[in-house]
Scaffold this active site. Structure first.
Site, PDB file in Angstrom:
ATOM      1  N   LEU A  76       0.887  -1.166   0.000  1.00  0.00           N
ATOM      2  CA  LEU A  76       0.000   0.000   0.000  1.00  0.00           C
ATOM      3  C   LEU A  76       0.917   1.206   0.000  1.00  0.00           C
ATOM      4  O   LEU A  76       1.862   1.245   0.773  1.00  0.00           O
ATOM      5  CB  LEU A  76      -0.828   0.031   1.283  1.00  0.00           C
ATOM      6  CG  LEU A  76      -1.972  -0.959   1.375  1.00  0.00           C
ATOM      7  CD1 LEU A  76      -2.550  -0.943   2.778  1.00  0.00           C
ATOM      8  CD2 LEU A  76      -3.042  -0.601   0.371  1.00  0.00           C
ATOM      9  N   CYS A  77       0.665   2.186  -0.834  1.00  0.00           N
ATOM     10  CA  CYS A  77       1.655   3.250  -0.949  1.00  0.00           C
ATOM     11  C   CYS A  77       1.023   4.578  -1.292  1.00  0.00           C
ATOM     12  O   CYS A  77      -0.116   4.646  -1.708  1.00  0.00           O
ATOM     13  CB  CYS A  77       2.645   2.964  -2.065  1.00  0.00           C
ATOM     14  SG  CYS A  77       3.101   1.261  -2.217  1.00  0.00           S
ATOM     15  N   THR A  78       1.825   5.637  -1.155  1.00  0.00           N
ATOM     16  CA  THR A  78       1.438   6.943  -1.679  1.00  0.00           C
ATOM     17  C   THR A  78       2.580   7.451  -2.543  1.00  0.00           C
ATOM     18  O   THR A  78       3.730   7.445  -2.101  1.00  0.00           O
ATOM     19  CB  THR A  78       1.184   7.944  -0.536  1.00  0.00           C
ATOM     20  OG1 THR A  78       0.252   7.381   0.393  1.00  0.00           O
ATOM     21  CG2 THR A  78       0.631   9.257  -1.083  1.00  0.00           C
ATOM     22  N   ARG A 138      -6.101   8.047   1.965  1.00  0.00           N
ATOM     23  CA  ARG A 138      -4.881   8.850   2.057  1.00  0.00           C
ATOM     24  C   ARG A 138      -4.874   9.908   0.959  1.00  0.00           C
ATOM     25  O   ARG A 138      -4.078  10.831   0.982  1.00  0.00           O
ATOM     26  CB  ARG A 138      -3.647   7.946   1.949  1.00  0.00           C
ATOM     27  CG  ARG A 138      -3.401   7.115   3.212  1.00  0.00           C
ATOM     28  CD  ARG A 138      -2.496   5.927   2.953  1.00  0.00           C
ATOM     29  NE  ARG A 138      -3.210   4.877   2.255  1.00  0.00           N
ATOM     30  CZ  ARG A 138      -2.771   4.266   1.167  1.00  0.00           C
ATOM     31  NH1 ARG A 138      -1.594   4.566   0.674  1.00  0.00           N
ATOM     32  NH2 ARG A 138      -3.492   3.325   0.586  1.00  0.00           N
TER      33      ARG A 138
END
Ligand SMILES: *[C@@H]1O[C@H](CO)[C@@H](O)[C@H](O)[C@H]1NC(C)=O
Ligand SMILES: *[C@@H]1O[C@H](CO)[C@@H](O)[C@H](O)[C@H]1NC(C)=O
Ligand SMILES: *[C@@H]1O[C@H](CO)[C@@H](O)[C@H](O)[C@H]1NC(C)=O
Ligand SMILES: *[C@@H]1O[C@H](CO)[C@@H](O)[C@H](O)[C@H]1NC(C)=O
Length: 387
Positions: free
Chosen positions: A134-136, A325
């Site tokens: 899971l990332c931004t 997010r």
């Protein structure tokens, strides 16, 4: 299997946060520079060397950490499959390696040899990033048209909650493995990337003066495990997600060439590729299914022409509200303003909760024209999402 995990996670989060949304905070402006001891080391990988030898120095330095991480994986999978999964992997995964495209198969063989870790387990480790991240990712453009590309890598959702330490086992075990790799040919940097030691694909990379790329996982019904099974069964026309980005570093000499490869070649798993070029306006999120791009979203098309960002949801759909997010990251970018885009500014945005969370293993920031990459390990003490 991923969906089973995911629905369990969502159920638990719903109960935990029925009183309010996941922990968020005001946009930070004081997180950069982080403590120097969180800066990750850089190793050279010599592309002129035999693929079987080129990772030797790094993996030898990190063998203990690598073994520890695999113990955690075994404990976690063992509790679900009574150990039979690892036996299966040790027996059957080594044969997979011969089907991998050059140089990846030989590199993985070399890593197993240098560390003494069973080949099947090194192969497994090179598969599972396609499944659990899971990332931004953010690309921002400063008032002079210079691009900054940064990302948080969040890994290990639901992979073992440590009650005593308030941490996730996998995220904890992975942090010591983070390294920057300077890929060289003829003694000169060709590209650079952030790696978990032992994983030979690229999730975060920069080809100096040409382009930058990050990969974020995309959840989709037609998921990566299907592509993987097809691949194991002999259908080999699709590229592994982590390898196509490295192939781009090797072979693409412009933003548009990289765009073409990442948008149009078949891949094993759905993904988002966040691609930055070397001049004003060159930033895009490529939303992939396994066959092709279902969407290419350009920076000029976002409503805020100086930045583009991506988490783990299609940009034309609402994010899962328990894992939003996108809204806080967009808010913090707007609050930052284009005037303040730069390494410190974007680092601060990514280090605001919930972009920063307990799964965040590292934050990396890249500037394409100077070929600059800096990476820091990230921690998020309680209270911090998730749990
Ligand atoms: C793995 O499980 C064993 C037995 O339950 C335990 O002793 C060990 O500490 C665990 N190791 C890790 C790294 O979690
Ligand atoms: C939990 O914390 C203890 C003490 O700080 C530490 O020794 C141990 O390695 C930690 N466990 C994990 C899995 O990080
Ligand atoms: C950007 O990339 C193109 C294609 O590789 C190259 O011709 C150009 O010189 C690059 N510009 C800069 C500023 O590096
Ligand atoms: C945005 O940029 C892309 C590629 O750089 C271009 O094809 C497109 O026409 C642009 N869209 C707008 C609205 O300017």
């Amino acid at each position: 299997m991923k969906y089973l995990w995911l629905s369990l996670v969502i159920a638990v989060i719903q109960v935990t946060y029925s009183q309010g949304p996941p922990f968020t905070e005001d946009c930070r402006n004081d997180m950069y520079p982080p403590k120097p001891e969180t800066k990750v080391p850089t190793y050279v990988v010599n592309l002129d060397a035999d693929p079987k030898d080129r990772w030797k120095e790094v993996v030898t330095d990190k063998t203990e950490e690598f073994k520890y991480m695999l113990t955690v994986v075994k404990n976690l999978t063992g509790s679900f499959f009574q150990g039979s999964l690892i036996d299966f992997i040790d027996k059957n995964f080594p044969s997979i390696v011969s089907g991998l495209p050059a140089p990846y198969g030989d590199e993985i063989i070399g890593i197993a040899a240098a560390t003494g870790i069973p080949l099947g387990e090194v192969v497994l480790y090179n598969v599972f990033y396609e499944l659990f991240t899971l990332c931004t990712s953010i690309i921002g453009e400063d008032p002079n048209g210079k691009l900054y590309h940064a990302r948080n890598l969040d890994f290990g959702l639901f992979l073992g909650w440590d009650i005593g330490n308030d941490t996730w086992w996998m995220s904890e075990a992975l942090r010591p493995l983070v390294v920057n790799i300077d890929y060289q040919r003829g003694g000169k940097t060709v590209y650079q990337a952030v790696h978990f030691t032992g994983y030979v694909g690229i999730l975060t990379g920069i080809k100096p003066h040409v382009f930058t790329v990050t990969m974020n996982e995309r959840f989709n019904i037609d998921g990566g495990y299907i592509g993987f099974i097809e691949w194991v069964l002999g259908k080999r026309d699709a590229k592994w997600v982590g390898f196509i980005t490295r192939d781009a570093m090797e072979s693409c000499n412009s933003y548009s060439e990289a765009m073409d490869l990442l948008a149009n070649h078949k891949v094993l798993a759905p993904a988002y590729f966040i691609l930055g070029g070397n001049q004003s306006g060159e930033g895009a999120v490529i939303t992939r299914d396994r066959n092709k791009a279902v969407d290419v979203w350009h920076m000029n098309d976002t409503g805020h022409p100086w930045f583009i960002l991506e988490t783990n949801y299609d940009h034309w759909k609402a994010p899962l509200f328990l894992d939003d997010r996108r809204t806080p990251a967009t808010k913090c970018m707007n609050k930052l303003t284009q005037q303040n885009v730069g390494i410190a500014g974007i680092f601060n945005v990514l280090n605001t909760k919930p972009m920063l969370n307990k799964l965040t293993t590292y934050t990396a920031v890249m500037q394409v024209n100077s070929g600059h990459l800096e990476t820091y390990l990230r921690y998020c003490p309680t209270p911090c999402w998730p749990f």
